[in-house]
Design a protein around this motif. Structure first.
Motif, mmCIF file in Angstrom:
data_model
loop_
_atom_site.group_PDB
_atom_site.id
_atom_site.type_symbol
_atom_site.label_atom_id
_atom_site.label_comp_id
_atom_site.label_asym_id
_atom_site.label_seq_id
_atom_site.Cartn_x
_atom_site.Cartn_y
_atom_site.Cartn_z
ATOM 1 N N LYS A 83 1.530 -7.733 4.476
ATOM 2 C CA LYS A 83 1.290 -6.427 3.577
ATOM 3 C C LYS A 83 2.463 -6.490 4.054
ATOM 4 O O LYS A 83 2.930 -6.257 5.191
ATOM 5 C CB LYS A 83 -0.345 -6.304 4.218
ATOM 6 N N ARG B 289 0.594 -1.772 0.085
ATOM 7 C CA ARG B 289 -0.057 0.071 0.159
ATOM 8 C C ARG B 289 0.907 1.269 -0.040
ATOM 9 O O ARG B 289 1.474 1.052 0.951
ATOM 10 C CB ARG B 289 -0.759 -0.125 1.048
ATOM 11 N N THR C 71 -11.016 -9.040 -8.046
ATOM 12 C CA THR C 71 -11.641 -8.554 -6.511
ATOM 13 C C THR C 71 -12.772 -8.079 -6.977
ATOM 14 O O THR C 71 -13.716 -8.732 -5.938
ATOM 15 C CB THR C 71 -10.652 -7.874 -6.053
ATOM 16 N N LYS D 285 -7.342 -15.451 4.976
ATOM 17 C CA LYS D 285 -8.255 -15.049 3.239
ATOM 18 C C LYS D 285 -7.593 -15.941 2.984
ATOM 19 O O LYS D 285 -8.775 -16.930 2.566
ATOM 20 C CB LYS D 285 -7.930 -13.953 2.979
ATOM 21 N N PRO E 238 -0.985 -5.700 -5.945
ATOM 22 C CA PRO E 238 -1.464 -4.490 -5.274
ATOM 23 C C PRO E 238 -2.162 -3.978 -4.576
ATOM 24 O O PRO E 238 -2.897 -4.445 -4.069
ATOM 25 C CB PRO E 238 -1.964 -3.982 -6.812
ATOM 26 N N GLN F 199 -18.963 3.186 -2.022
ATOM 27 C CA GLN F 199 -18.166 4.152 -1.777
ATOM 28 C C GLN F 199 -16.568 3.696 -2.393
ATOM 29 O O GLN F 199 -16.181 2.316 -2.177
ATOM 30 C CB GLN F 199 -18.493 3.691 -0.505
HETATM 31 P P1 NAD Z 1 -7.496 1.493 -4.898
HETATM 32 O O1 NAD Z 1 -6.100 2.788 -4.949
HETATM 33 O O2 NAD Z 1 -7.238 1.595 -6.349
HETATM 34 O O3 NAD Z 1 -8.727 2.899 -4.819
HETATM 35 C C1 NAD Z 1 -9.074 3.120 -3.879
HETATM 36 C C2 NAD Z 1 -10.085 4.243 -3.665
HETATM 37 O O4 NAD Z 1 -10.842 4.850 -2.514
HETATM 38 C C3 NAD Z 1 -10.635 5.209 -4.751
HETATM 39 O O5 NAD Z 1 -11.499 5.129 -5.304
HETATM 40 C C4 NAD Z 1 -9.932 6.627 -3.464
HETATM 41 O O6 NAD Z 1 -10.083 7.972 -4.454
HETATM 42 C C5 NAD Z 1 -10.621 5.813 -2.942
HETATM 43 N N1 NAD Z 1 -10.626 6.830 -1.359
HETATM 44 C C6 NAD Z 1 -9.767 6.876 -1.146
HETATM 45 N N2 NAD Z 1 -10.089 7.338 0.324
HETATM 46 C C7 NAD Z 1 -11.125 8.203 0.360
HETATM 47 C C8 NAD Z 1 -11.874 8.460 1.369
HETATM 48 N N3 NAD Z 1 -11.541 9.109 2.070
HETATM 49 N N4 NAD Z 1 -13.140 8.675 1.189
HETATM 50 C C9 NAD Z 1 -13.586 8.573 -0.250
HETATM 51 N N5 NAD Z 1 -12.948 7.253 -1.063
HETATM 52 C C10 NAD Z 1 -11.546 7.007 -1.026
HETATM 53 O O7 NAD Z 1 -7.739 0.885 -4.169
HETATM 54 P P2 NAD Z 1 -8.181 -1.071 -4.527
HETATM 55 O O8 NAD Z 1 -7.745 -1.740 -4.636
HETATM 56 O O9 NAD Z 1 -9.002 -0.699 -5.241
HETATM 57 O O10 NAD Z 1 -8.457 -1.022 -2.708
HETATM 58 C C11 NAD Z 1 -9.929 -1.339 -2.054
HETATM 59 C C12 NAD Z 1 -9.688 -2.081 -1.128
HETATM 60 O O11 NAD Z 1 -9.626 -3.048 -1.325
HETATM 61 C C13 NAD Z 1 -8.972 -1.803 0.010
HETATM 62 O O12 NAD Z 1 -9.104 -1.744 1.681
HETATM 63 C C14 NAD Z 1 -7.837 -2.796 0.122
HETATM 64 O O13 NAD Z 1 -6.608 -3.043 0.788
HETATM 65 C C15 NAD Z 1 -8.988 -3.660 -0.212
HETATM 66 N N6 NAD Z 1 -8.379 -4.669 -1.279
HETATM 67 C C16 NAD Z 1 -7.824 -4.615 -2.891
HETATM 68 C C17 NAD Z 1 -7.796 -5.804 -3.677
HETATM 69 C C18 NAD Z 1 -7.139 -5.202 -4.977
HETATM 70 O O14 NAD Z 1 -7.205 -6.400 -5.344
HETATM 71 N N7 NAD Z 1 -6.788 -4.388 -4.776
HETATM 72 C C19 NAD Z 1 -7.615 -6.913 -2.990
HETATM 73 C C20 NAD Z 1 -7.895 -7.108 -1.865
HETATM 74 C C21 NAD Z 1 -9.123 -6.211 -0.793
#
Ligand code: NAD
Length: 424
Positions: free
Chosen positions: A117, A85, A200, A105, A156, A227
């Protein structure tokens, strides 16, 4: 820009506290003594590194020192696995909790990985592409002794991308030979799996549809608010729209949009690809993140950061089903209150498990040097998810507990079994 996502009464490290609460219920169900609890909770290894970088600030070059961390929680069932991250709020306590979550998980998805992580406390949007590449490669040099194809495989997460994975792959390969399996979530041209990028979100949408079925809600026509419109949120919304759901609202860090007749999710995605965020998207009326969370809808999907649904804003949630696409978006206080009100929560440990399952498929393809098609990957993914979901539902019925407790119980039992079989 919206206010910070966490409520004022909760610390940055609330993830650790939440995780402990959620696990406690599973530990009790399993009747674990203190020594086994401690064994399961401790990280195998935690590393923090210093990464100095010359950056351009107000027209001047200056040296900034960043902190990078990697927490390797448990590898009883396979190599450590987990995302990286890049975010200003990255800190060890949160990373530790997220590393643990990865262990559970992987076990729940029944794939041969452990949990890890990591990340760098940095706002990637403040760095040039060149600076970000150098930062990533220096982080990789410092982590090289503890990562590896059969040791620890990054992926990622928030603020990182396939490009960041490509830089890690390049840096690691300089001293280890061509090693695409060192990371997953790479660009397809470099051995990334077709379908991994959207996996995902595809999985979140698949499990949302299954959970809706259990509540006699047809996904076709279900009203959904999402969201977070990054990798997970956007692909969840896109897949849900393909399944016929009405995605009535989406948001990101800069705010959101609402359209009662359904947002054109493909148009919203194209806008984000072009402009970098939803700001300025005209396919609906403006809405804040706070307003989105309290919309009357069938399903609410928090897909941004942890702690977005907390004790402050939980009373406003009006959806009957919350699907945790993000990691730890519902704090334990809010989780208890939602349960009390009969709102069902599909927990992160189950809801977004498609990410690590697809990562596993990419790793397998890299090791075998045999790429699969996108359909093959997503088909296998759905099989895995259906099995995980059905097993958790069966345990929930058997135990009379909530979905989260059943999911944790199943995962913890599998990890403990592996630890005991291997010996200490
Ligand atoms: P990303 O960086 O692609 O997207 C994050 C999104 O959240 C963006 O649209 C950003 O603008 C928004 N965001 C950030 N701060 C915010 C706020 N204060 N209010 C509202 N929106 C806000 O990240 P991602 O890969 O989509 O990951 C999102 C979540 O899913 C995280 O918790 C991550 O750990 C989890 N996750 C991701 C994956 C994956 O494959 N990418 C897998 C499992 C879990």
């Amino acid at each position: 820009m919206d206010a910070p996502i966490r409520s004022t009464d909760e610390t940055l490290c609330h993830c650790q506290e939440d995780q402990a609460h959620f696990l406690e219920r599973a530990f009790e169900q399993l009747g674990l003594d203190d020594s086994r609890r401690r064994l399961l909770l401790h990280s195998f290894r935690e590393i923090s590194v210093q990464i100095p970088l010359e950056v351009q600030r107000n027209g001047q070059r200056e040296v900034e020192t960043f902190t990078g961390v990697r927490v390797q929680h448990n590898h009883a069932r396979g190599p450590f696995k987990g995302g990286l991250r890049f975010h200003p709020l990255v800190e060890q306590g949160e990373v530790r909790a997220l590393a643990q979550l990865m262990t559970w998980k992987s076990a729940l998805a029944d794939i041969p990985f452990g949990g890890a992580k990591g990340g760098i406390a940095v706002d990637p949007r403040q760095l040039s592409t060149g600076e970000l590449e150098t930062l990533t490669k220096r982080f990789t040099q410092k982590m090289a002794p503890v990562i590896g194809v059969h040791r620890d495989i990054p992926a990622p997460d928030v603020g990182t991308s396939p490009q960041v994975m490509a830089w890690i792959f390049e840096e690691y390969s300089k001293t280890n030979g061509h090693t695409p399996a060192i990371v997953t979530g790479k660009p397809v041209e470099l051995g990334g799996a077709e379908g991994r990028l959207e996996a995902t979100g595809h999985g979140v949408a698949f499990l949302t549809a299954r959970a809706c079925l259990g509540r006699d809600i047809d996904i076709a026509g279900a009203r959904v608010a999402v969201q977070g419109f990054g990798n997970v949120g956007m692909h969840t919304a896109r897949r849900l729209a393909e399944l016929g759901a009405l995605v009535i609202a989406v948001s990101d860090v800069d705010g959101g949009v609402i359209c009662e007749s359904g947002i054109d999710v493909l148009e919203a995605s194209a806008h984000v690809a072009e402009c970098g965020s939803l700001a300025g998207f005209r396919g609906g009326d403006p809405i804040t993140n706070a307003e989105l969370l309290s919309l009357p809808c069938d399903v609410l999907i928090p897909a941004a950061l942890d702690g977005s649904i907390n004790c402050d804003n939980e009373p406003g949630v009006r959806a009957g089903l919350v699907v945790e696409a993000a990691n730890m978006p519902v704090t334990h206080g809010a989780d208890a209150a939602l349960k009390e009100r009969g709102v069902e929560v599909v927990p992160d440990v189950l809801a977004n498990v498609g990410g690590v399952a697809a990562s596993y498929f990419e790793w397998v393809q890299n090791l075998q040097q045999l790429p699969w098609s996108r359909d093959a990957l997503l088909g296998r993914l759905e099989e895995h998810l259906a099995r995980a979901f059905d097993t958790v539902i069966a345990l929930r019925e058997h135990r009379g507990v909530d979905l989260r407790t059943a999911a944790y119980e199943l995962a913890v039992a599998r990890v403990l079994r592996a630890v005991e079989l291997r010996g200490f």
